[in-house]
Design a protein around this motif. Sequence first.
Motif, PDB file in Angstrom:
ATOM      1  N   ILE A 105      -3.262   7.082   1.213  1.00 13.57           N
ATOM      2  CA  ILE A 105      -2.487   7.648   2.327  1.00 13.57           C
ATOM      3  C   ILE A 105      -1.494   6.628   2.859  1.00 13.57           C
ATOM      4  CG2 ILE A 105      -2.647   8.472   4.710  1.00 13.57           C
ATOM      5  CD1 ILE A 105      -5.309   9.812   3.953  1.00 13.57           C
ATOM      6  N   LEU A 106      -1.964   5.382   3.090  1.00 17.93           N
ATOM      7  CA  LEU A 106      -1.091   4.361   3.661  1.00 17.93           C
ATOM      8  C   LEU A 106       0.035   3.960   2.712  1.00 17.93           C
ATOM      9  CD1 LEU A 106      -3.695   2.034   5.425  1.00 17.93           C
ATOM     10  CD2 LEU A 106      -1.945   3.423   6.539  1.00 17.93           C
ATOM     11  N   THR A 107      -0.281   3.771   1.443  1.00 21.66           N
ATOM     12  CA  THR A 107       0.777   3.362   0.509  1.00 21.66           C
ATOM     13  C   THR A 107       1.766   4.493   0.269  1.00 21.66           C
ATOM     14  OG1 THR A 107      -0.650   3.886  -1.400  1.00 21.66           O
ATOM     15  CG2 THR A 107      -0.604   1.598  -0.652  1.00 21.66           C
ATOM     16  N   ASP A 108       1.331   5.734   0.435  1.00 22.26           N
ATOM     17  CA  ASP A 108       2.253   6.866   0.338  1.00 22.26           C
ATOM     18  C   ASP A 108       3.274   6.798   1.483  1.00 22.26           C
ATOM     19  OD1 ASP A 108       2.946   9.321  -1.077  1.00 22.26           O
ATOM     20  OD2 ASP A 108       2.357  10.363   0.757  1.00 22.26           O
ATOM     21  N   VAL A 109       2.803   6.481   2.688  1.00 17.27           N
ATOM     22  CA  VAL A 109       3.696   6.339   3.845  1.00 17.27           C
ATOM     23  C   VAL A 109       4.579   5.104   3.674  1.00 17.27           C
ATOM     24  CG1 VAL A 109       3.803   5.997   6.344  1.00 17.27           C
ATOM     25  CG2 VAL A 109       2.079   7.515   5.374  1.00 17.27           C
ATOM     26  N   ILE A 110       3.991   4.009   3.191  1.00 20.70           N
ATOM     27  CA  ILE A 110       4.748   2.782   2.962  1.00 20.70           C
ATOM     28  C   ILE A 110       5.880   3.024   1.965  1.00 20.70           C
ATOM     29  CG2 ILE A 110       4.590   0.486   1.889  1.00 20.70           C
ATOM     30  CD1 ILE A 110       1.771   0.290   3.218  1.00 20.70           C
ATOM     31  N   ALA A 111       5.595   3.778   0.915  1.00 24.27           N
ATOM     32  CA  ALA A 111       6.613   4.082  -0.093  1.00 24.27           C
ATOM     33  C   ALA A 111       7.802   4.809   0.535  1.00 24.27           C
ATOM     34  CB  ALA A 111       6.007   4.924  -1.209  1.00 24.27           C
ATOM     35  N   GLN A 112       7.525   5.676   1.503  1.00 20.52           N
ATOM     36  CA  GLN A 112       8.611   6.389   2.188  1.00 20.52           C
ATOM     37  C   GLN A 112       9.465   5.412   2.997  1.00 20.52           C
ATOM     38  OE1 GLN A 112       7.068   9.853   4.362  1.00 20.52           O
ATOM     39  NE2 GLN A 112       5.399  10.000   2.878  1.00 20.52           N
ATOM     40  N   ASP A 113       8.822   4.458   3.697  1.00 20.89           N
ATOM     41  CA  ASP A 113       9.575   3.461   4.466  1.00 20.89           C
ATOM     42  C   ASP A 113      10.391   2.566   3.542  1.00 20.89           C
ATOM     43  OD1 ASP A 113       8.694   4.319   6.931  1.00 20.89           O
ATOM     44  OD2 ASP A 113       7.046   2.881   7.058  1.00 20.89           O
ATOM     45  N   VAL A 114       9.803   2.184   2.409  1.00 23.70           N
ATOM     46  CA  VAL A 114      10.503   1.342   1.432  1.00 23.70           C
ATOM     47  C   VAL A 114      11.747   2.051   0.921  1.00 23.70           C
ATOM     48  CG1 VAL A 114      10.314   0.366  -0.898  1.00 23.70           C
ATOM     49  CG2 VAL A 114       8.481  -0.001   0.754  1.00 23.70           C
ATOM     50  N   SER A 115      11.625   3.354   0.697  1.00 24.41           N
ATOM     51  CA  SER A 115      12.773   4.151   0.243  1.00 24.41           C
ATOM     52  C   SER A 115      13.873   4.175   1.306  1.00 24.41           C
ATOM     53  CB  SER A 115      12.315   5.568  -0.092  1.00 24.41           C
ATOM     54  OG  SER A 115      13.410   6.369  -0.499  1.00 24.41           O
ATOM     55  N   LYS A 116      13.475   4.300   2.571  1.00 29.29           N
ATOM     56  CA  LYS A 116      14.459   4.308   3.670  1.00 29.29           C
ATOM     57  C   LYS A 116      15.208   2.985   3.767  1.00 29.29           C
ATOM     58  CE  LYS A 116      11.751   7.502   6.542  1.00 29.29           C
ATOM     59  NZ  LYS A 116      10.892   7.621   7.756  1.00 29.29           N
ATOM     60  N   LEU A 117      14.519   1.896   3.413  1.00 26.58           N
ATOM     61  CA  LEU A 117      15.140   0.572   3.479  1.00 26.58           C
ATOM     62  C   LEU A 117      15.997   0.264   2.256  1.00 26.58           C
ATOM     63  CD1 LEU A 117      12.072  -1.429   4.845  1.00 26.58           C
ATOM     64  CD2 LEU A 117      14.145  -0.826   6.107  1.00 26.58           C
ATOM     65  N   GLY A 118      15.963   1.149   1.255  1.00 28.01           N
ATOM     66  CA  GLY A 118      16.770   0.958   0.063  1.00 28.01           C
ATOM     67  C   GLY A 118      16.270  -0.119  -0.867  1.00 28.01           C
ATOM     68  N   ILE A 119      14.954  -0.369  -0.819  1.00 24.78           N
ATOM     69  CA  ILE A 119      14.360  -1.384  -1.711  1.00 24.78           C
ATOM     70  C   ILE A 119      14.054  -0.710  -3.040  1.00 24.78           C
ATOM     71  CG2 ILE A 119      12.480  -3.038  -1.992  1.00 24.78           C
ATOM     72  CD1 ILE A 119      12.190  -2.979   1.094  1.00 24.78           C
ATOM     73  N   SER A 120      14.981  -0.833  -3.963  1.00 28.10           N
ATOM     74  CA  SER A 120      14.901  -0.047  -5.201  1.00 28.10           C
ATOM     75  C   SER A 120      14.093  -0.718  -6.311  1.00 28.10           C
ATOM     76  CB  SER A 120      16.318   0.236  -5.723  1.00 28.10           C
ATOM     77  OG  SER A 120      17.019  -0.984  -5.938  1.00 28.10           O
ATOM     78  N   TRP A 121      13.873  -2.037  -6.194  1.00 31.10           N
ATOM     79  CA  TRP A 121      13.211  -2.730  -7.311  1.00 31.10           C
ATOM     80  C   TRP A 121      11.685  -2.604  -7.264  1.00 31.10           C
ATOM     81  CZ3 TRP A 121      15.402  -5.390  -3.208  1.00 31.10           C
ATOM     82  CH2 TRP A 121      14.543  -6.164  -2.435  1.00 31.10           C
ATOM     83  N   LEU A 122      11.136  -2.024  -6.169  1.00 28.98           N
ATOM     84  CA  LEU A 122       9.698  -1.799  -6.090  1.00 28.98           C
ATOM     85  C   LEU A 122       9.420  -0.312  -6.239  1.00 28.98           C
ATOM     86  CD1 LEU A 122       8.693  -4.163  -3.142  1.00 28.98           C
ATOM     87  CD2 LEU A 122       8.166  -4.470  -5.552  1.00 28.98           C
ATOM     88  N   ALA A 123       8.876   0.053  -7.375  1.00 28.91           N
ATOM     89  CA  ALA A 123       8.615   1.469  -7.655  1.00 28.91           C
ATOM     90  C   ALA A 123       7.143   1.781  -7.360  1.00 28.91           C
ATOM     91  CB  ALA A 123       8.938   1.782  -9.114  1.00 28.91           C
ATOM     92  N   TYR A 124       6.925   2.599  -6.333  1.00 33.64           N
ATOM     93  CA  TYR A 124       5.568   3.006  -5.974  1.00 33.64           C
ATOM     94  C   TYR A 124       5.141   4.213  -6.807  1.00 33.64           C
ATOM     95  CZ  TYR A 124       4.872  -0.054  -1.953  1.00 33.64           C
ATOM     96  OH  TYR A 124       4.669  -1.140  -1.157  1.00 33.64           O
ATOM     97  N   GLU A 125       3.884   4.203  -7.228  1.00 32.28           N
ATOM     98  CA  GLU A 125       3.322   5.334  -7.943  1.00 32.28           C
ATOM     99  C   GLU A 125       2.951   6.434  -6.936  1.00 32.28           C
ATOM    100  OE1 GLU A 125       2.973   5.830 -11.164  1.00 32.28           O
ATOM    101  OE2 GLU A 125       3.766   3.861 -11.747  1.00 32.28           O
ATOM    102  N   PRO A 126       3.249   7.697  -7.258  1.00 33.35           N
ATOM    103  CA  PRO A 126       2.901   8.794  -6.335  1.00 33.35           C
ATOM    104  C   PRO A 126       1.381   8.917  -6.172  1.00 33.35           C
ATOM    105  CG  PRO A 126       3.665   9.666  -8.435  1.00 33.35           C
ATOM    106  CD  PRO A 126       3.925   8.196  -8.473  1.00 33.35           C
ATOM    107  N   MET A 127       0.966   9.205  -4.949  1.00 28.42           N
ATOM    108  CA  MET A 127      -0.450   9.279  -4.611  1.00 28.42           C
ATOM    109  C   MET A 127      -0.895  10.704  -4.268  1.00 28.42           C
ATOM    110  SD  MET A 127      -2.087   6.291  -4.771  1.00 28.42           S
ATOM    111  CE  MET A 127      -1.350   6.187  -6.395  1.00 28.42           C
ATOM    112  N   ASP A 128      -0.048  11.689  -4.541  1.00 27.88           N
ATOM    113  CA  ASP A 128      -0.355  13.076  -4.166  1.00 27.88           C
ATOM    114  C   ASP A 128      -1.689  13.556  -4.730  1.00 27.88           C
ATOM    115  OD1 ASP A 128       2.109  12.863  -3.076  1.00 27.88           O
ATOM    116  OD2 ASP A 128       3.098  14.331  -4.351  1.00 27.88           O
ATOM    117  N   GLU A 129      -1.919  13.301  -6.018  1.00 31.37           N
ATOM    118  CA  GLU A 129      -3.150  13.795  -6.657  1.00 31.37           C
ATOM    119  C   GLU A 129      -4.387  13.085  -6.097  1.00 31.37           C
ATOM    120  OE1 GLU A 129      -3.177  14.589 -10.939  1.00 31.37           O
ATOM    121  OE2 GLU A 129      -1.048  14.017 -10.954  1.00 31.37           O
TER     122      GLU A 129
END
Length: 454
Positions: A105-129
């Motif tokens: 749950i937390l890394t899913d939210v963190i990934a959204q913040d990272v995307s907002k900051l435009g940090i493109s070199w860190l690719a988070y794996e989706p946690m939906d499943e």
Amino acid sequence: MLFKNAFEQQPSLRFVYERLQFNSALGRQHLLNLPFCADDAQLTAEFDHLETFIALLRDESLRPVLSHLGQQIHQLNNIAPTLLSLENGAVLDDIQLFEIKKTAILTDVIAQDVSKLGISWLAYEPMDEVIHLLDPEQTHIPHFYVYSAYDEELACLREKMKTSRDSQETETYRFQAQEIEDRLRAELSEKLCPFSRALSLNLRNTASIDLLTAKARLALEWGACKPQIGDRHDLKMLTNPEIAATLEQKGRKFQPVSIAFGRETVLITGANMAGKSVLLQSLSLAQHLFQFGFFLPAESATLPIVDEVITSIGDRQSALSGLSSFAVEVLTIDRIIKTARDGKRVLALVDELARTTNPDEGRRMVNGFIRLSRKLGLTAVVTTHYSGLDVECKRLRVKGLRIPEGTDSLSIGHIADYMDYTLTETRDDEVPKEAFTIARLLRIDEEFLAECGK
């Protein structure tokens, strides 16, 4: 060498470590296990990423996002043991399943913040499943138990337990429910197993963000510069933050120093108290910070990549080893030579070599080391107070004591105020002779000084 192993060789790194402001133990642990980097592409990427984070911290419009990101990171724990158990096919208990749910749950939210900051070199794996598996009621609340929604029979048994008035009957229902819960935990563990590496990757990414943020904050605090990778050392207005902080507490200022040298041996002369040891400590710290991916406390900095920094500075090593100062010195010199002969790129920093032996032998040892260093193409900075050294090498001198005209006395606490630590190139092999000048200004016994002059 890892960062945590470098404290003994470069004690000032502990000062740096303690100044860093992390949001979580993840970032702190990530730094402690960070390797001394000798790869120019990796270092270049790290410096570019750090530059990006400094720009993010300076952008006031991004403060809400950065604050939210820090809060999410602060809640994360290092669940590496749980992920290892998962990867090895173990059946997880409720606490371990809770850890995974919370992390997802937390890394899913963190990934959204990272995307907002435009940090493109860190690719988070989706946690939906993962979240769907552990949160069948879709509450997004970070807690876990074996939900009734997983199994109709389990839901039915739990309802019967609530309404039953017979203790033996209730215990039967509870036993049956526990069997189903155990089966469901095994099934969940099996379904989650393929996601163990994705979860680990997300945690590593988050640890990197935490470390980069801490490094960026420190760089802003220091007014640090982005170092450049080159084939020679060129440091302008280099500061030692630990010593500067100590001096500041005493109402004094650290005098930054500038120095430039290539793949060569540099001999630095100067009287006692002229800051030669501090210079070597500062060079050692700068090289370590550079290869652990930090910006440097300097106006500008270009450094080459080395495989190892080997220092012989002060008596600390001899105190730790139980050997005499001289024994530790010559063993360190031997290690420098052998490491260079193995073909490794070495930065050797040697302070007052053979200072504890007699002057004749001391001069011969300094001469011998510099001659051999030149033969081996070693990058070395050697300080000495010996004069009469018969060697060809780059020579620098600390300007030293600068007493204003009319000064007839000094207090011990103010000698440093009259020291000029600037380095100047020289061809002269003489070192400044300031011991008696200082002694007289300190009003040392005149008869003693007279006897010394005989």
